[in-house]
Design a protein around this motif. Structure first.
Motif, short mmCIF file in Angstrom:
data_model
loop_
_atom_site.label_atom_id
_atom_site.label_comp_id
_atom_site.label_asym_id
_atom_site.label_seq_id
_atom_site.Cartn_x
_atom_site.Cartn_y
_atom_site.Cartn_z
N ALA A 6 -3.96 -33.81 24.74
CA ALA A 6 -5.05 -34.36 25.56
C ALA A 6 -4.97 -35.88 25.66
O ALA A 6 -5.91 -36.51 26.16
CB ALA A 6 -6.39 -33.94 24.96
N ARG A 7 -3.87 -36.47 25.22
CA ARG A 7 -3.82 -37.93 25.18
C ARG A 7 -3.73 -38.60 26.54
O ARG A 7 -3.95 -39.80 26.65
CB ARG A 7 -2.63 -38.35 24.34
N GLY A 8 -3.32 -37.87 27.54
CA GLY A 8 -3.26 -38.49 28.86
C GLY A 8 -2.07 -39.42 29.01
O GLY A 8 -2.15 -40.46 29.67
N GLU A 9 -0.95 -39.04 28.37
CA GLU A 9 0.26 -39.85 28.45
C GLU A 9 1.37 -39.04 29.10
O GLU A 9 1.32 -37.82 29.13
CB GLU A 9 0.74 -40.23 27.05
N ALA A 10 2.39 -39.77 29.56
CA ALA A 10 3.59 -39.09 30.05
C ALA A 10 4.27 -38.39 28.87
O ALA A 10 4.00 -38.71 27.71
CB ALA A 10 4.54 -40.11 30.66
N MET A 11 5.13 -37.43 29.18
CA MET A 11 5.83 -36.71 28.11
C MET A 11 6.64 -37.68 27.27
O MET A 11 7.31 -38.56 27.80
CB MET A 11 6.75 -35.64 28.70
N ARG A 12 6.58 -37.48 25.97
CA ARG A 12 7.30 -38.35 25.07
C ARG A 12 8.71 -37.80 24.86
O ARG A 12 8.98 -36.61 25.11
CB ARG A 12 6.54 -38.41 23.75
N PRO A 13 9.63 -38.64 24.39
CA PRO A 13 11.02 -38.19 24.23
C PRO A 13 11.16 -36.89 23.42
O PRO A 13 11.94 -36.01 23.79
CB PRO A 13 11.69 -39.37 23.51
N LEU A 14 10.38 -36.74 22.35
CA LEU A 14 10.51 -35.51 21.55
C LEU A 14 10.00 -34.29 22.31
O LEU A 14 10.54 -33.19 22.17
CB LEU A 14 9.74 -35.65 20.23
N GLU A 15 8.97 -34.48 23.12
CA GLU A 15 8.47 -33.36 23.93
C GLU A 15 9.53 -32.95 24.95
O GLU A 15 9.76 -31.76 25.20
CB GLU A 15 7.21 -33.77 24.69
N ILE A 16 10.14 -33.96 25.58
CA ILE A 16 11.18 -33.65 26.57
C ILE A 16 12.32 -32.89 25.90
O ILE A 16 12.84 -31.90 26.44
CB ILE A 16 11.69 -34.96 27.24
N GLU A 17 12.69 -33.30 24.71
CA GLU A 17 13.76 -32.61 23.99
C GLU A 17 13.34 -31.18 23.65
O GLU A 17 14.16 -30.25 23.70
CB GLU A 17 14.13 -33.40 22.72
N LEU A 18 12.06 -30.99 23.32
CA LEU A 18 11.57 -29.65 23.03
C LEU A 18 11.73 -28.76 24.27
O LEU A 18 12.23 -27.63 24.18
CB LEU A 18 10.10 -29.72 22.61
N TYR A 19 11.33 -29.26 25.43
CA TYR A 19 11.48 -28.48 26.67
C TYR A 19 12.98 -28.21 26.91
O TYR A 19 13.36 -27.09 27.25
CB TYR A 19 10.92 -29.26 27.86
N ARG A 20 13.82 -29.25 26.74
CA ARG A 20 15.26 -29.09 27.01
C ARG A 20 15.84 -28.00 26.11
O ARG A 20 16.53 -27.09 26.56
CB ARG A 20 16.00 -30.42 26.78
N ALA A 21 15.49 -28.09 24.81
CA ALA A 21 16.04 -27.13 23.86
C ALA A 21 15.53 -25.72 24.13
O ALA A 21 16.26 -24.74 23.97
CB ALA A 21 15.68 -27.57 22.44
N ALA A 22 14.27 -25.61 24.59
CA ALA A 22 13.68 -24.28 24.79
C ALA A 22 14.31 -23.55 25.98
O ALA A 22 14.28 -22.31 26.04
CB ALA A 22 12.17 -24.41 24.99
N VAL A 23 14.89 -24.31 26.92
CA VAL A 23 15.51 -23.67 28.09
C VAL A 23 16.59 -22.67 27.64
O VAL A 23 16.69 -21.56 28.16
CB VAL A 23 16.12 -24.73 29.04
N ASP A 24 17.36 -23.08 26.62
CA ASP A 24 18.47 -22.22 26.16
C ASP A 24 18.14 -21.48 24.87
O ASP A 24 19.03 -20.89 24.26
CB ASP A 24 19.72 -23.07 25.92
N ALA A 76 2.10 -39.07 33.78
CA ALA A 76 1.02 -38.80 32.81
C ALA A 76 0.13 -37.64 33.26
O ALA A 76 -0.84 -37.31 32.59
CB ALA A 76 0.19 -40.05 32.62
N ASP A 77 0.44 -37.05 34.41
CA ASP A 77 -0.40 -35.98 34.95
C ASP A 77 0.00 -34.61 34.41
O ASP A 77 1.16 -34.39 34.04
CB ASP A 77 -0.31 -35.96 36.48
N LEU A 78 -0.98 -33.73 34.46
CA LEU A 78 -0.75 -32.35 34.05
C LEU A 78 -1.51 -31.47 35.03
O LEU A 78 -2.66 -31.77 35.37
CB LEU A 78 -1.29 -32.20 32.62
N GLY A 79 -0.86 -30.44 35.53
CA GLY A 79 -1.53 -29.55 36.48
C GLY A 79 -1.15 -28.10 36.23
O GLY A 79 -0.08 -27.82 35.69
N THR A 80 -2.05 -27.20 36.58
CA THR A 80 -1.79 -25.78 36.33
C THR A 80 -2.12 -24.94 37.56
O THR A 80 -2.92 -25.34 38.41
CB THR A 80 -2.67 -25.25 35.17
#
Ligand code: FAD
Length: 472
Positions: free
Chosen positions: A361-379, A216-220
């Motif tokens: 800003a919800r303070g949650e771990a990445m949700r399945p759709l977000e993970i898929e967005l990251y996965r798809a964006a790689v390629d 659930a953490d986010l860091g920059t």
């Protein structure tokens, strides 16, 4: 009209409360149009303020429009030419989209940054006065007609003006004084902010603005001026526990430990100074205009720092406010109409990014759709650019979640995360609910919500006894 004993009395076209982002931008635009502007700030400038300071290309473009870009670039922060986001096991790099030909971001500490802005306002012809705390607004009938302030020596002064601009931040005195401090829309953040500066390692990639999600953490890590790197963590809000000395340090260190790639990024760096914190954050819209007053910047509208939009918006809506009113200041009816339209535009232009920010800003771990967005964006570089463009305000969140793309992402999530199908399906259902709720808020609370709240009651003479009058 009775002046307080010892009160120095002045007149100006516009008095601006607050000399940082929104205040300096408003004052620069007004002074450039030939208007007589006085800016009052309680702080001694140059000075720091509680804020991290990533500027997307749109924020830098605003500096260009104000004539402050060269002074800010001279502070020596590196140009950040690559955005990197890592989460759910995927790392996505993207170039920044260009705004006004600027295709990089920057991270510039506020002391120098705000000073460059105030100097730009002075160069345009505004008077900027520091160590003056505004304590009340003055009323002429139902119109806001000026401010009362106290200076560092305790002397009281008054400035009468055709327009009072409250550019005085989240705890705005002007908002309280005009009875607008209670937002008409508030969304509490699910995250706290802790940040610190580090002397960057000699071999660090100082052209990359990086963000990591871990649990659930986010860091920059954002390289900034003076060879430093700013590292912000935004763990979920911690309820209970102490707020005493050492708490911020403890929470910052604990969050860093939960984000190993960020710890790795900071290897070889040396901490400089203390950890700073901002907790209990909420995003909001306040009523932001009324007869003779306006609230650009955080005073009227705030978004959680997770998407780093505040400085750009404070500059943009400060400048556009100044430009919009410069020619109508002498006609109260025309002025109020222009103010109403300026506020309406801000709501319309900011509501989508407001919803988008609140989700992050919800303070949650990445949700399945977000993970898929990251996965798809790689390629898919177009998808990575589109996502970066949302933060950079060149693209809209609605462009990402078109029905076709939402379906593709859903199908991808079902295919690639089939070990956890119930979570994927629950996330799909939630996404639909969230989208419907955001649309509902847009259609109801945010629609036409511009200066329609109760106006202060008319009075016959100039007075400070306004509704919600605040004496700081
Ligand atoms: C933890 C945190 C991190 C953030 N990170 C980012 C980021 O990375 N990028 C980004 O774009 N935005 C970020 N923001 C948002 C950004 O800081 C604000 O949006 C921005 O500072 C708004 O500018 P402003 O001019 O409206 O107000 P402020 O910068 O708050 O300035 C208000 C000024 O008003 C003065 N003032 C207040 N009351 C009075 C009074 N009564 N009389 C006289 N003067 C008064 C104060 O002294 C101050 O100088 C962050 C915010 C926080 C809290």
């Amino acid at each position: 009209m009775v002046d307080s004993p010892g009160t120095a009395l002045e007149w100006a076209d516009v008095v601006v409360v607050g000399a940082r982002c929104a205040g300096s931008a408003t004052a620069t635009a007004l002074a450039a149009a030939g208007r007589d502007v006085v800016v009052l700030d309680a702080a001694t400038l140059p000075s720091d303020t509680l804020s991290t300071h990533l500027l997307w290309p749109a924020g830098l473009a605003e500096l260009g429009r104000l004539g402050a870009l060269a002074a800010v670039e001279a502070l020596g922060a590196p140009r950040l030419t690559e955005a990197f986001a890592h989460g759910g096991g995927y790392g996505v790099g993207a170039a920044f989209p260009a705004v006004d030909g600027i295709d990089y971001s920057m991270c510039v500490r506020r002391t120098g940054f705000d000073d460059a802005l105030a100097r730009t306002a002075v160069a345009a012809g505004a008077q900027v006065r520091q160590r003056r705390r505004v304590t009340a607004v003055l009323w002429d009938g139902h119109r806001c007609a000026g401010v009362r302030y106290v200076d560092a020596a305790g002397r009281i002064g008054e400035i009468r003006a055709k327009l009072v601009v409250g550019a005085d931040g989240r705890r705005s005195t002007v908002a309280r004084a005009v009875g607008a401090d209670e937002p008409f829309l508030t969304v509490p953040s699910g995250r706290d902010c802790y940040f610190a500066y580090w002397r960057d390692a000699p071999d660090a990639a100082r052209h990359v603005a990086a963000q990591w999600r871990a649990g659930a953490d986010l860091g920059t890590a954002f390289p900034c001026d003076d060879g430093l790197v700013l590292s912000l963590v935004q763990p979920p809000v911690e309820t209970g526990g102490g707020r005493g000395p050492g708490e911020a340090e403890r929470r910052y260190t604990a969050a860093l430990e939960r984000i190993p790639p960020l710890t790795e990024r900071l290897r070889g760096c040396e901490r400089v100074g203390r950890v700073r914190s901002a907790t209990g954050i909420a995003s909001y819209f306040r009523r932001s205009t009324g007869p003779g007053w306006a609230l650009p910047g955080d005073s009227g509208h705030f978004k959680d720092p997770v998407t780093a939009q505040g400085i750009r918006d404070a500059l943009h809506y400060g400048r556009t406010l100044g430009e919009a009113v410069a020619d109508v200041l002498d006609d109260p009816v025309a002025l109020d109409a222009v103010l109403t339209e300026w506020e309406r535009r801000r709501i319309v232009e900011c509501r989508e990014i407001f919803h988008w920010t609140n989700r992050l800003a919800r303070g949650e771990a990445m949700r399945p759709l977000e993970i898929e967005l990251y996965r798809a964006a790689v390629d898919d570089p177009d998808l990575a650019r589109l996502t970066t463009g949302i933060f950079a305000r060149t693209r809209r969140p609605a462009e990402l979640y078109t029905p076709a793309r939402a379906l593709r992402l859903a199908a991808g999530a079902l295919r690639h995360q089939r070990d956890d199908l119930p979570a994927v399906l629950a996330d799909l259902a939630r996404e639909l609910r969230d989208a419907a709720r955001d649309r509902h808020t847009t259609r109801t609370t945010l629609r036409g919500k511009s200066s329609r709240g109760a106006a202060p009651k008319p009075r016959s003479s100039l007075t400070t006894a306004g509704p919600g009058e605040h004496h700081a």
